[in-house]
Scaffold this active site. Structure first.
Site, PDB file in Angstrom:
ATOM      1  N   ASP A  36       0.855  -1.186   0.000  1.00 45.28           N
ATOM      2  CA  ASP A  36       0.000   0.000   0.000  1.00 45.28           C
ATOM      3  C   ASP A  36       0.892   1.238   0.000  1.00 45.28           C
ATOM      4  O   ASP A  36       1.378   1.647  -1.044  1.00 45.28           O
ATOM      5  CB  ASP A  36      -0.896  -0.067   1.240  1.00 45.28           C
ATOM      6  CG  ASP A  36      -2.069   0.884   1.229  1.00 45.28           C
ATOM      7  OD1 ASP A  36      -1.998   1.893   0.526  1.00 45.28           O
ATOM      8  OD2 ASP A  36      -3.045   0.628   1.935  1.00 45.28           O
ATOM      9  N   LYS A  87      -1.172  -1.726  -4.538  1.00 41.57           N
ATOM     10  CA  LYS A  87      -2.019  -0.536  -4.621  1.00 41.57           C
ATOM     11  C   LYS A  87      -1.114   0.692  -4.823  1.00 41.57           C
ATOM     12  O   LYS A  87      -0.853   1.461  -3.900  1.00 41.57           O
ATOM     13  CB  LYS A  87      -2.845  -0.393  -3.338  1.00 41.57           C
ATOM     14  CG  LYS A  87      -3.973   0.598  -3.444  1.00 41.57           C
ATOM     15  CD  LYS A  87      -4.680   0.846  -2.116  1.00 41.57           C
ATOM     16  CE  LYS A  87      -5.286  -0.360  -1.463  1.00 41.57           C
ATOM     17  NZ  LYS A  87      -6.087  -0.013  -0.263  1.00 41.57           N
ATOM     18  N   PHE A 123     -10.635   0.054  -0.017  1.00 37.90           N
ATOM     19  CA  PHE A 123     -10.334  -0.740   1.164  1.00 37.90           C
ATOM     20  C   PHE A 123     -10.770  -2.173   0.893  1.00 37.90           C
ATOM     21  O   PHE A 123     -11.942  -2.434   0.651  1.00 37.90           O
ATOM     22  CB  PHE A 123     -11.045  -0.193   2.403  1.00 37.90           C
ATOM     23  CG  PHE A 123     -10.468  -0.734   3.669  1.00 37.90           C
ATOM     24  CD1 PHE A 123      -9.437  -0.082   4.309  1.00 37.90           C
ATOM     25  CD2 PHE A 123     -10.948  -1.918   4.204  1.00 37.90           C
ATOM     26  CE1 PHE A 123      -8.887  -0.603   5.469  1.00 37.90           C
ATOM     27  CE2 PHE A 123     -10.407  -2.448   5.364  1.00 37.90           C
ATOM     28  CZ  PHE A 123      -9.373  -1.780   5.998  1.00 37.90           C
ATOM     29  N   ASP A 178      -8.501  -7.736   6.930  1.00 40.72           N
ATOM     30  CA  ASP A 178      -9.684  -7.486   7.747  1.00 40.72           C
ATOM     31  C   ASP A 178      -9.961  -6.005   7.942  1.00 40.72           C
ATOM     32  O   ASP A 178      -9.135  -5.150   7.638  1.00 40.72           O
ATOM     33  CB  ASP A 178      -9.535  -8.158   9.112  1.00 40.72           C
ATOM     34  CG  ASP A 178      -8.484  -7.499   9.970  1.00 40.72           C
ATOM     35  OD1 ASP A 178      -8.799  -6.506  10.639  1.00 40.72           O
ATOM     36  OD2 ASP A 178      -7.339  -7.992   9.992  1.00 40.72           O
TER      37      ASP A 178
END
Length: 82
Positions: A9, A37, A58, A65
């Site tokens: 990320d 990402k 997301f 999670d």
């Protein structure tokens, strides 16, 4: 050394781990991620091997999670905001 992670990320985690491993002078360090990402990247790091490039959403499921929910989904999905 092959680093394996679920998602790349911001790149902060991968950068810190890479820096720590460099101190041990390995012959090479490669990174493999399931999800990449790039739109959220703040560190100049990339994965040598990536399963899927995803947009800035997301994601949950398959071990990812949200507040410890959705981790056990057998697929990867996105959460919609209210």
């Amino acid at each position: 050394v092959l680093l394996i992670d679920d998602i790349l990320d911001t790149g902060r985690t991968l950068t810190k781990i890479h820096e720590a491993l460099q101190k041990h002078k390995p012959a090479s360090i490669k990174a493999c991620v399931l999800l990449d990402k790039p739109s959220r990247r703040v560190e100049p790091v990339y994965a040598d091997y990536a399963g899927f490039e995803i947009p800035n959403a997301f994601v949950v499921g398959y071990g990812l999670d949200y507040n410890e929910y959705y981790r056990n989904l057998s697929y990867i999905g996105t959460l919609e905001s209210d």
